[in-house]
Design an enzyme around this catalytic site. Structure first.
Site, PDB file in Angstrom:
ATOM      1  N   GLU B  56      -2.673  35.770  -5.717  1.00 50.21           N
ATOM      2  CA  GLU B  56      -3.878  35.049  -5.513  1.00 50.21           C
ATOM      3  C   GLU B  56      -4.604  35.600  -4.152  1.00 50.21           C
ATOM      4  O   GLU B  56      -4.009  36.110  -3.273  1.00 50.21           O
ATOM      5  CB  GLU B  56      -3.320  33.604  -5.050  1.00 50.21           C
ATOM      6  CG  GLU B  56      -2.675  33.027  -6.404  1.00 50.21           C
ATOM      7  CD  GLU B  56      -2.316  31.563  -5.827  1.00 50.21           C
ATOM      8  OE1 GLU B  56      -2.275  30.629  -6.729  1.00 50.21           O
ATOM      9  OE2 GLU B  56      -2.262  31.172  -4.540  1.00 50.21           O
ATOM     10  N   LYS B  69      -7.334  35.412   2.098  1.00 48.19           N
ATOM     11  CA  LYS B  69      -5.699  35.682   2.085  1.00 48.19           C
ATOM     12  C   LYS B  69      -5.328  36.277   0.866  1.00 48.19           C
ATOM     13  O   LYS B  69      -5.619  36.031  -0.308  1.00 48.19           O
ATOM     14  CB  LYS B  69      -4.799  34.501   2.479  1.00 48.19           C
ATOM     15  CG  LYS B  69      -3.411  34.929   2.575  1.00 48.19           C
ATOM     16  CD  LYS B  69      -2.527  33.674   3.308  1.00 48.19           C
ATOM     17  CE  LYS B  69      -2.301  32.480   2.405  1.00 48.19           C
ATOM     18  NZ  LYS B  69      -1.354  31.676   2.804  1.00 48.19           N
ATOM     19  N   ARG B 112       1.586  28.929  10.200  1.00 44.98           N
ATOM     20  CA  ARG B 112       0.393  28.167  10.129  1.00 44.98           C
ATOM     21  C   ARG B 112       0.581  26.900   9.123  1.00 44.98           C
ATOM     22  O   ARG B 112       0.064  25.643   9.319  1.00 44.98           O
ATOM     23  CB  ARG B 112      -0.941  28.786   9.499  1.00 44.98           C
ATOM     24  CG  ARG B 112      -0.901  28.997   7.786  1.00 44.98           C
ATOM     25  CD  ARG B 112      -1.327  28.073   7.085  1.00 44.98           C
ATOM     26  NE  ARG B 112      -1.943  28.395   5.699  1.00 44.98           N
ATOM     27  CZ  ARG B 112      -1.245  28.066   4.572  1.00 44.98           C
ATOM     28  NH1 ARG B 112      -0.176  27.183   4.449  1.00 44.98           N
ATOM     29  NH2 ARG B 112      -1.957  28.259   3.304  1.00 44.98           N
ATOM     30  N   GLN B 140      10.714  27.850   5.584  1.00 49.68           N
ATOM     31  CA  GLN B 140       9.970  26.969   6.526  1.00 49.68           C
ATOM     32  C   GLN B 140      10.601  26.150   7.579  1.00 49.68           C
ATOM     33  O   GLN B 140      10.060  25.714   8.719  1.00 49.68           O
ATOM     34  CB  GLN B 140       8.963  26.047   5.631  1.00 49.68           C
ATOM     35  CG  GLN B 140       7.490  26.490   5.527  1.00 49.68           C
ATOM     36  CD  GLN B 140       6.841  26.127   6.639  1.00 49.68           C
ATOM     37  OE1 GLN B 140       6.513  25.197   7.507  1.00 49.68           O
ATOM     38  NE2 GLN B 140       6.408  27.559   7.058  1.00 49.68           N
ATOM     39  N   ASP B 161      20.332  20.380   2.904  1.00 45.41           N
ATOM     40  CA  ASP B 161      20.045  21.543   1.813  1.00 45.41           C
ATOM     41  C   ASP B 161      21.374  21.742   0.858  1.00 45.41           C
ATOM     42  O   ASP B 161      22.577  21.610   1.324  1.00 45.41           O
ATOM     43  CB  ASP B 161      19.800  22.785   2.527  1.00 45.41           C
ATOM     44  CG  ASP B 161      19.193  23.728   1.545  1.00 45.41           C
ATOM     45  OD1 ASP B 161      17.862  24.199   1.983  1.00 45.41           O
ATOM     46  OD2 ASP B 161      19.513  24.399   0.739  1.00 45.41           O
ATOM     47  N   THR B 201      11.716  22.222   0.103  1.00 44.88           N
ATOM     48  CA  THR B 201      12.264  23.084  -0.931  1.00 44.88           C
ATOM     49  C   THR B 201      11.747  23.787  -2.021  1.00 44.88           C
ATOM     50  O   THR B 201      10.281  23.811  -1.789  1.00 44.88           O
ATOM     51  CB  THR B 201      13.071  21.792  -1.714  1.00 44.88           C
ATOM     52  OG1 THR B 201      12.193  21.170  -2.810  1.00 44.88           O
ATOM     53  CG2 THR B 201      14.117  20.860  -1.043  1.00 44.88           C
ATOM     54  N   ASP B 227       3.690  22.511  -4.164  1.00 46.43           N
ATOM     55  CA  ASP B 227       2.388  23.059  -3.767  1.00 46.43           C
ATOM     56  C   ASP B 227       1.913  23.748  -5.035  1.00 46.43           C
ATOM     57  O   ASP B 227       1.094  24.827  -4.773  1.00 46.43           O
ATOM     58  CB  ASP B 227       2.858  24.232  -2.714  1.00 46.43           C
ATOM     59  CG  ASP B 227       3.840  25.159  -2.713  1.00 46.43           C
ATOM     60  OD1 ASP B 227       4.322  25.113  -3.716  1.00 46.43           O
ATOM     61  OD2 ASP B 227       4.181  25.831  -1.841  1.00 46.43           O
ATOM     62  N   SER B 292       1.030  18.098   1.209  1.00 51.79           N
ATOM     63  CA  SER B 292       0.616  19.367   1.663  1.00 51.79           C
ATOM     64  C   SER B 292       0.583  20.397   0.495  1.00 51.79           C
ATOM     65  O   SER B 292       1.514  20.465  -0.201  1.00 51.79           O
ATOM     66  CB  SER B 292       1.582  19.795   2.917  1.00 51.79           C
ATOM     67  OG  SER B 292       1.278  21.374   2.992  1.00 51.79           O
ATOM     68  N   VAL B 293      -0.347  21.257   0.168  1.00 51.84           N
ATOM     69  CA  VAL B 293      -0.515  22.339  -0.727  1.00 51.84           C
ATOM     70  C   VAL B 293      -0.699  23.711   0.120  1.00 51.84           C
ATOM     71  O   VAL B 293      -0.375  24.695  -0.422  1.00 51.84           O
ATOM     72  CB  VAL B 293      -1.280  22.098  -1.679  1.00 51.84           C
ATOM     73  CG1 VAL B 293      -0.993  20.942  -2.496  1.00 51.84           C
ATOM     74  CG2 VAL B 293      -2.725  21.907  -1.426  1.00 51.84           C
TER      75      VAL B 293
END
Lengths: 343, 343
Positions: B56, B69, B112, B140, B161, B201, B227, B292-293
């Protein structure tokens, strides 16, 4: 690691190999990619328009490789000492998504645009073409002349530009190449006796730098400068004089000379000519017109060519663009490994 | 010349400054950019899908600066020893279209994303939050824990996890930081007593890693992992328990947890909370959810922050990405100047 070719390296490599040699090699890659045209993912370019100009991302991909070019277009840049167009590009491996090659593309785009023009002309101009008229003596002019000299054996170049200093620059840059350069006083004088007419001017308007009465039977027209909405170079009547060949119809309808005519105006996509599915030139008297706008596949071919040509040479350096932790789930270990005491 | 920060440099700088310090600084830039949210050109991302994954390009711009990006997503990469996601990004000057800054963004995106989560939580979680439950101990996890430790004073982290080795890795990486780490045996055990629940995850499916019965009043949920289309983490019922906050509604509807609910499901864009136009948390008992995406503006903020923070330091190098001939019309002179004899 990805390989990086910066401007200095691109220039040194171009000078070392010779621009004619590079453009000849690039034509082979261009033909290979135009022959497999249908296998490309042809995403539209993504443009960000501002009052000053435009910044575009031009991606394309096959099942194996992905490429994109970053390119700006700022018509007011030269007056402020900047290039109108600068560019860089990237190749990536579709298999894992990793970038593999990064290159400047300001110089490379000049090479690929001229190589593309020469490829079209190789298949569309009369084989006995000897004289090329160049209307516009800007950034593209020397690259166009050298590409046509090498690929078609053109040995006489007639030039016209409203800027006398630009014509002098063209003559000076071409002097070492042992071809005939004729500086002329008008577009009409320039095209006298020409077998091929290349228009490559930069004004961002619907200009008429070539009128229909100047186009003789049998001429191939290589129309480079009409390459964005609102920017054309040819008298619309010229488009009725012969067959119009394009790179990618949906983009050329918006950006090319054919934005001046009806949306169903008949054109031929060049890849079909290469594959023998459509006719190219059908007689010595026919007028053929390449309505060039520049397409992402050509940048992809150019990037592939440079990547392959500089591999194993001193041209280019490895850069560290992709993080590679030992455990893919443990990116943080890269940071922890450097300064455990600090953390 | 443009400045370039490669992976090695990003890692060295992160270790030198400390990831907590960097993410705290980045939050200031993120807040600045979210406050001027309406001034951004929010182009949709351009995706190239292949059987192996997606590549992308995510551009955005203000009237002054442009950024994009490049990012890939290849779920099968870790099994082959590659990162699922790698990235790099570029800033450019809108005024002349020249690229000014190039950076690796694999490490930077991790910073970020965690900084963005911490910014949302700073404004939405209960101010007395002390315990954070982390479901998912992958790439993350450490960045999230360090960002929340610094920005919200969280001192106890509970982790779960399905991969025990990932939890051990998390505990090992976090050990030097002087915070409490509790390794748990299930999602239910993990969220016991938690004030904030972070789900991060990687499975690319509609999973339910957190069920509604586990969500106590007053909790802030930081849902990172859902996401992309077809990838969610939360029981849809959780979305009914409180207020859902998003980055950019059109993108979150397609990629976030709310792809599970009706297209008119009410959400609040966070920039409006920052500007005081919409309410954030309204009571200590309220459940708040950040769906959040990841959005291009956050990459823009992160690039700006690194660019400014490394300026004048030893971190980063100048690269030669833009051709600069003395006469903008005479690009060819660059080539001719290097090897006139050869030409």
């Amino acid at each position: 690691m990805a390989r990086f070719v910066d401007v200095r390296t691109m220039v040194a490599w171009t000078a070392d190999r010779g621009p004619e040699e590079i453009m000849a090699g690039m034509i082979d890659y261009l033909e290979e990619d135009f022959r497999r045209w249908e296998s490309f993912d042809k995403t539209p370019r993504v443009a960000s328009h501002t009052p000053f100009g435009v910044i575009e991302l031009m991606p394309t991909s096959t099942d194996e490789e992905y490429g994109f070019k970053y390119v700006n277009g700022h018509p007011s840049n030269p007056a402020r000492g900047y290039q109108t167009v600068t560019a860089f590009g990237v190749l990536a491996d579709v298999h894992n998504g990793y970038p593999t090659f990064l290159s400047e593309m300001t110089v490379l785009t000049a090479l690929r645009t001229a190589a593309t023009s020469a490829m079209f002309a190789k298949h569309l101009a009369r084989p006995d073409s000897k004289v090329l008229a160049l209307i516009g003596a800007g950034t593209q002019s020397e690259f166009q002349a050298l590409a046509f000299g090498r690929a078609l054996g053109i040995s006489s170049f007639r030039v016209w530009d409203t800027d006398a200093a630009a014509m002098e620059k063209f003559a000076r840059n071409m002097a070492p190449h042992g071809v005939e350069i004729v500086v002329t006083g008008s577009a009409a004088e320039c095209v006298e006796g020409a077998d091929i007419i290349t228009t490559c001017t930069a004004d961002k308007t619907n200009a008429t730098i070539l009128t229909a009465d100047l186009v003789r039977p049998g001429v191939h027209i290589n129309a480079i400068g009409g390459d964005c909405p609102g920017k054309t170079e040819l008298d619309a009547k010229i488009l009725e004089l012969g067959e119009v060949f394009v790179e990618y119809t949906p983009q050329t309808r918006i950006e090319g000379e054919i934005q001046q005519v009806a949306p169903d105006f008949p054109v031929t996509e060049f890849w079909e000519v290469l594959l023998g599915r459509q006719a190219g030139r059908t007689s010595p008297e026919q007028v053929t017109i390449f309505d060039s706008v520049g397409f992402a596949v050509e940048d992809f071919s150019a990037l592939r060519y440079v990547r392959d040509a500089v591999a194993g040479t001193e041209f280019g350096e490895e850069i560290d663009l992709v993080a590679a932790p030992e455990d893919p789930k443990d990116l943080y270990s890269l940071v922890a490994a450097v300064a455990p005491a600090h953390l």
